[in-house]
Write a protein that holds these residues in place. Structure first.
Motif, PDB file in Angstrom:
ATOM      1  N   ASP A 130       0.813  -1.214   0.000  1.00  0.00           N
ATOM      2  CA  ASP A 130       0.000   0.000   0.000  1.00  0.00           C
ATOM      3  C   ASP A 130       0.851   1.270   0.000  1.00  0.00           C
ATOM      4  O   ASP A 130       0.390   2.326  -0.443  1.00  0.00           O
ATOM      5  CB  ASP A 130      -0.932   0.008   1.216  1.00  0.00           C
ATOM      6  CG  ASP A 130      -1.980  -1.092   1.136  1.00  0.00           C
ATOM      7  OD1 ASP A 130      -2.156  -1.678   0.056  1.00  0.00           O
ATOM      8  OD2 ASP A 130      -2.614  -1.377   2.178  1.00  0.00           O
ATOM      9  N   ALA A 131       2.092   1.167   0.504  1.00  0.00           N
ATOM     10  CA  ALA A 131       2.981   2.331   0.528  1.00  0.00           C
ATOM     11  C   ALA A 131       3.731   2.518  -0.791  1.00  0.00           C
ATOM     12  O   ALA A 131       4.498   3.475  -0.938  1.00  0.00           O
ATOM     13  CB  ALA A 131       3.987   2.200   1.670  1.00  0.00           C
ATOM     14  N   GLY A 132       3.528   1.594  -1.733  1.00  0.00           N
ATOM     15  CA  GLY A 132       4.160   1.746  -3.049  1.00  0.00           C
ATOM     16  C   GLY A 132       5.652   1.483  -3.040  1.00  0.00           C
ATOM     17  O   GLY A 132       6.397   2.085  -3.821  1.00  0.00           O
ATOM     18  N   ILE A 133       6.110   0.548  -2.187  1.00  0.00           N
ATOM     19  CA  ILE A 133       7.552   0.307  -2.065  1.00  0.00           C
ATOM     20  C   ILE A 133       8.046  -0.563  -3.221  1.00  0.00           C
ATOM     21  O   ILE A 133       7.470  -1.615  -3.522  1.00  0.00           O
ATOM     22  CB  ILE A 133       7.898  -0.383  -0.734  1.00  0.00           C
ATOM     23  CG1 ILE A 133       7.294   0.391   0.445  1.00  0.00           C
ATOM     24  CG2 ILE A 133       9.409  -0.507  -0.590  1.00  0.00           C
ATOM     25  CD1 ILE A 133       7.803   1.799   0.598  1.00  0.00           C
ATOM     26  N   VAL A 134       9.124  -0.118  -3.849  1.00  0.00           N
ATOM     27  CA  VAL A 134       9.804  -0.893  -4.893  1.00  0.00           C
ATOM     28  C   VAL A 134      11.298  -0.897  -4.581  1.00  0.00           C
ATOM     29  O   VAL A 134      11.767  -0.180  -3.702  1.00  0.00           O
ATOM     30  CB  VAL A 134       9.568  -0.307  -6.300  1.00  0.00           C
ATOM     31  CG1 VAL A 134       8.092  -0.286  -6.645  1.00  0.00           C
ATOM     32  CG2 VAL A 134      10.173   1.094  -6.416  1.00  0.00           C
ATOM     33  N   GLY A 135      12.045  -1.727  -5.315  1.00  0.00           N
ATOM     34  CA  GLY A 135      13.491  -1.757  -5.145  1.00  0.00           C
ATOM     35  C   GLY A 135      14.109  -0.423  -5.526  1.00  0.00           C
ATOM     36  O   GLY A 135      14.163  -0.064  -6.694  1.00  0.00           O
ATOM     37  N   ILE A 136      14.559   0.327  -4.528  1.00  0.00           N
ATOM     38  CA  ILE A 136      15.051   1.679  -4.760  1.00  0.00           C
ATOM     39  C   ILE A 136      16.412   1.665  -5.442  1.00  0.00           C
ATOM     40  O   ILE A 136      16.734   2.541  -6.232  1.00  0.00           O
ATOM     41  CB  ILE A 136      15.125   2.453  -3.424  1.00  0.00           C
ATOM     42  CG1 ILE A 136      13.704   2.725  -2.909  1.00  0.00           C
ATOM     43  CG2 ILE A 136      15.887   3.755  -3.576  1.00  0.00           C
ATOM     44  CD1 ILE A 136      13.677   3.361  -1.534  1.00  0.00           C
ATOM     45  N   GLY A 137      17.220   0.640  -5.143  1.00  0.00           N
ATOM     46  CA  GLY A 137      18.581   0.644  -5.662  1.00  0.00           C
ATOM     47  C   GLY A 137      18.742  -0.015  -7.012  1.00  0.00           C
ATOM     48  O   GLY A 137      19.852  -0.078  -7.536  1.00  0.00           O
ATOM     49  N   GLY A 138      17.659  -0.539  -7.591  1.00  0.00           N
ATOM     50  CA  GLY A 138      17.794  -1.276  -8.845  1.00  0.00           C
ATOM     51  C   GLY A 138      16.758  -0.886  -9.874  1.00  0.00           C
ATOM     52  O   GLY A 138      16.539   0.281 -10.158  1.00  0.00           O
ATOM     53  N   ALA A 139      16.069  -1.925 -10.389  1.00  0.00           N
ATOM     54  CA  ALA A 139      15.156  -1.707 -11.511  1.00  0.00           C
ATOM     55  C   ALA A 139      13.730  -1.377 -11.069  1.00  0.00           C
ATOM     56  O   ALA A 139      12.870  -1.142 -11.905  1.00  0.00           O
ATOM     57  CB  ALA A 139      15.140  -2.952 -12.404  1.00  0.00           C
TER      58      ALA A 139
END
Length: 438
Positions: A130-139
């Motif tokens: 729900d917080a929209g978290i994705v891999g920040i350091g990659g793709a």
């Protein structure tokens, strides 16, 4: 203590981190307008949930993925929807976006930490999504999916990636120094979701201050149910790649065309771990980023915390403008980033850096024909044959490059870095993949 590393290939480009490694994270004032790209992750882009002239609040939902792989998108500010249109993009030229006119009179939202330890795993996973978290350091792979590995591949280890092996970039370094508690709490949350009792944090040895601070924080939150260790890594590119990091820390080799879960490991970036902590403990969506701004042609280098949707031009103006002699602008690092020519491109969840490079920071020599020196074979951490892929693409036979492992290539650029003829080997790989998929 012996420094850990992977066994095959790798290169040692100039680090160039001295410009910003000692600069504390600085919060950039919010510009008057933000452009939020709707496709900020791998998978299906968001569908806007707002219309022109709608009022939005900081942290409010502005886009969601109704079908397919993805995560929601949130407004970084209070304001008014100005337009649903298109924005510049370093890879896709232009892409659908939502433009928000910022209301500077509304105070920034305050978030108060809550105890998360009594929450169920399903609740934690929902909060990460729900917080929209994705891999920040990659793709930009959606984190809730990565935290839900198939039951056929049981996980026993979490690896946190603090290597930050790309030249110039120091955003992860500064977050480990200044927000170590958040990173470690994020690791504890991830371990609870995965049901694992072991976590290793890999940090290159050129960040001794980060290693020390993270070790102190790990000791401060010692838990008999969870073992967290900080591992010092040899300075070698691409040490921060998932498969290379797993081999360096655990000794396990991820098979070709397989995910880290195949060997019982999940890898997350340290900045992603911090974002997961904020999502769970603060219930704060991912709508701002720490990025490094460096290179000889920016007036004032910095590690900046910026709102998603902030344009490159606003960042340049805030830092005092550009110096003469600008040769190239890179979004990301010099090894895996993308050259851009438009300052109106906005920051996304996966933007790690902006580099404004002078002529002596860029190799502008024209590429030549392959001389069969074999340097690219020695440099490739995946043991591939980049020279053959390039030759086949030039001959119009891109579709035949699968035999050389083109889909195992993660486009680290080590081959192009060592090539004496400066051949665009990464571009050849990208073209081959595209043609095979078509």
């Amino acid at each position: 203590m012996a420094l850990l590393t992977f066994t095959k290939g790798g290169v040692h480009p100039p680090e160039a981190k001295e410009q910003t490694a000692g600069l504390a994270i600085e919060v950039m004032p919010v510009p008057d307008e933000l452009e939020l790209v709707l496709g900020q992750h791998i998978g299906a882009p968001c569908t806007p949930t707002v219309a022109r002239r709608d009022q939005v609040q900081e942290g409010g939902l502005i886009g969601e993925v109704k079908k397919g792989l993805g995560v929601p998108l949130h407004s970084p500010v209070a304001g008014t929807i100005k337009a649903l249109g298109n924005s510049g993009h370093p890879m896709r030229v232009s892409t659908p976006s939502v433009t928000i006119t910022v209301d500077h009179d509304v105070p920034a939202k305050e978030y108060i930490p809550q105890d998360w330890q009594q929450l169920e795993v399903s609740e934690l996973l929902s909060m990460v999504h729900d917080a929209g978290i994705v891999g920040i350091g990659g793709a930009g792979f959606p984190s809730h999916v990565k935290l839900s590995p198939p039951s056929s591949t049981p996980i026993d280890t979490l690896v946190l990636n603090g290597a930050e092996c790309e030249p110039y970039i120091t955003a992860d370094h500064r977050q480990m120094l200044e927000h170590a508690r958040d990173v470690v709490e994020g690791a504890r949350i991830i371990c609870k979701i995965l049901g694992v009792s072991r976590c290793s944090v890999g940090i290159e040895s050129n960040k001794p201050d980060a290693i020390q601070v993270m070790e102190q924080e790990v000791q401060a939150v010692a838990d008999s149910q969870l073992t967290i260790e900080v591992c010092a890594l040899q300075v070698k590119y691409p040490q921060g790649s998932e498969k290379q990091l797993i081999q360096a820390i655990t000794g396990r080799k991820v098979p070709a065309m397989s995910l880290p879960s195949a060997v019982g490991v999940v890898v997350h970036n340290v900045s992603t771990a911090r974002a997961i902590y904020q999502a769970v403990a603060l219930q704060k969506p991912l709508y701002e980023k720490v990025i490094t701004v460096a290179g000889k042609c920016i007036e004032r280098p910095a590690n900046l915390q910026v709102k998603l949707g902030t344009k490159i031009s606003d960042i340049v103006n805030y830092l005092g403008g550009l110096k003469p002699g600008l040769t190239r602008i890179i979004m990301g690092g010099p090894m895996m980033g993308f050259a851009v020519s438009d300052l109106d491109i906005p920051i996304t969840k996966t933007t790690s850096a902006l580099l404004f490079l002078a002529e002596d920071e860029v190799d502008t020599n024209e590429p030549g024909p392959c001389i069969r020196c074999g340097w690219c074979l020695d440099a490739c951490p995946m043991g591939l044959e980049p020279k053959e892929i390039g030759v086949f693409v030039e001959a119009g036979r891109a579709e035949d490059t699968a035999q050389f492992g083109v889909f195992d290539c993660f486009e680290c650029g080590s081959c192009a870095f060592v090539c004496p003829m400066k051949r665009p080997l990464v571009q050849f790989v990208r073209l081959a993949k595209m043609k095979i998929k078509r």
